[in-house]
Design a protein around this motif. Structure first.
Motif: not given
Length: 454
Positions: A30-35, A43-47, A166-172
């Protein structure tokens, strides 16, 4: 400027990070996602789409094998670090950035170091023994430019057509595919033990399908190195065409027997500690928002997933309900309005209440009495219900407890029952729907490491 230097400079501004989460690492995750979200790092979808690997949590015996396989599949230049505590996340992320920003030399990849709880700086360690060759049977990803999706400017309110959030959210940074949008591409990103004789890939065998035809059957493991996937879960599936014919569950448990993060208030109360009801309501609301975010993400709806994660972090951060409850209501209305989301999740993983009860399933999965879409709506309703109780300062009773995934005073952890029904729910499902079904149950393998209440 050479191509390597250009790629290095581009990757160091907003490196795509692939988190590899071990069981027991929920709070750190959770801390990683927030950071990552604060820094605007995707966040990369794959290696193949990653420039950095961040190992989250301390794994048990053999845990390094699949993380090493992920590391070998990330193209150069790249960086790797490990963080085992929430307070070490910023240091670990800084270390990843420093390693990527360093002048390229030799292979162009290195270790940023390991960061444990309370450590103020990353400890460097050599990157020897982590070359490009995969001697553990992991599938290598193409060594080309990192393909990251651009989600800008689509507008609309349906999965795959989101606005500018999505511009300010890594999950996109994921993909806009059918349900289970990470698909077979990500399945090969996990640590695979079934390497076949051709280029390290598993080969198909012949078997009868459900229509009596003789078709190829492919054996493929899903997990543990997938995004929005239960930490420590591996599904061994047999596919014929794009249909799951058989599935088996393999699990890993945390290296240390700590209280599961999401169940902590109730388990502490069961041990005789003083816990207020508001703390339990807050934790349960956040847990449902975390599950909602995962399900929305794998269903191809990244921007509402970002909203759910922001709400989750506000709840866990202790913000008063008046600051985020309206946002929770808006999220619920947006989800219920989406006909495409409903069409893409309805009918997947149907679990009637009678069958769930016979299987020992409790909590939202039992109350939903239906499919993946019903479970999503149940989580939303439960999140709203618990949001109303976050300021309750009365003592939490030490008995008769129900956590985010079900009864904690039963004969086994609630996630054990969810894992037991999962293979049957996957059988006959299309492969692209498998991740949606898993996310709609969202079992927490941290629960398997401790005794239940009672």
């Amino acid at each position: 400027m050479g191509l390597r230097e250009a790629l290095r400079r581009t990757g160091t501004r907003h490196p795509a990070v692939l988190p590899a989460v071990h069981p027991g690492g929920t709070e750190t995750r959770l801390a990683v996602e927030a950071g990552l979200r604060r820094r605007g790092w995707p966040v990369a979808a794959s290696p193949a789409a990653a420039s950095a690997l961040l190992v989250v949590g301390a794994g048990g015996a053999g845990a390094g094998e699949w993380t090493d396989a992920l590391w070998r599949q990330i193209p150069y230049p790249k960086s790797r670090s490990t963080v085992t505590g929430a307070d070490g996340v910023e240091t670990a992320l800084d270390g990843l950035l420093r390693t990527l920003a360093a002048p390229a030399g030799g292979s162009g990849g290195g270790m940023a170091g390991d960061v444990g709880p309370g450590e103020g700086a990353a400890r460097g360690r050599p990157g020897a023994g982590h070359g490009a060759h995969d001697d553990h049977g992991g599938h290598e990803s193409p060594r080309g430019p990192r393909g990251r999706e651009d989600h800008r400017g689509h507008g609309g309110d349906e999965p795959g057509h989101e606005g500018h959030e999505s511009h300010d959210g890594h999950e996109s940074a994921g993909t806009h595919e059918r349900p289970g949008g990470h698909g077979a591409h990500d399945a090969h990103a996990a640590h695979l033990d079934h390497a076949g004789p051709v280029a390290g890939l598993p080969m198909a065998e012949r078997a009868d399908d459900r229509d009596g035809l003789r078709l190829d059957r492919l054996h493929l493991p899903l997990g543990p190195g997938l995004t929005d996937w239960p930490a420590g879960l591996v599904l061994d599936v047999a596919l014929q065409g794009d249909v799951v014919q058989h599935a088996e569950v393999r699990t890993a448990t945390p290296a240390a027997e700590e209280l599961p993060y999401w169940d902590e208030p109730w388990l502490r109360a069961a041990r005789g500690e003083d816990v207020v009801r508001g703390a339990a309501h807050r934790r349960c609301c956040a847990a449902h928002l975390d599950s909602i975010a995962r399900l929305l993400a794998v269903s191809g709806w990244p921007d509402p997933a970002v909203r759910a994660r922001r709400l989750r972090d506000a709840v866990l951060g202790g913000s008063p309900a008046r600051e985020w409850s309206a946002g929770l209501g808006r999220l619920g209305r947006r989800v219920r309005r989406s006909r495409v989301l409903r069409a893409s999740t309805a009918g997947l993983g149907a679990l009637p209440a009678a069958r769930a009860r016979r299987s020992g399933v409790t909590g939202p999965a039992l109350a939903a009495d239906g499919d993946a879409y019903d479970r999503l709506l149940t989580w939303l309703g439960e999140a709203m219900r618990h949001a109303a109780g976050v300021d309750d300062d009365r003592p939490l009773a030490p008995y008769g407890q129900e956590g985010p995934r079900g009864r904690l005073d039963g004969p086994r952890p609630p996630s054990r029952a969810l894992l037991d029904v999962l293979p049957d729910l996957l059988r006959g499902a299309e492969f692209t729907s498998a991740r949606v079904i898993v996310a709609s149950l969202d079992p927490d393998l941290d629960e398997l490491a401790v005794a239940v209440c009672g």
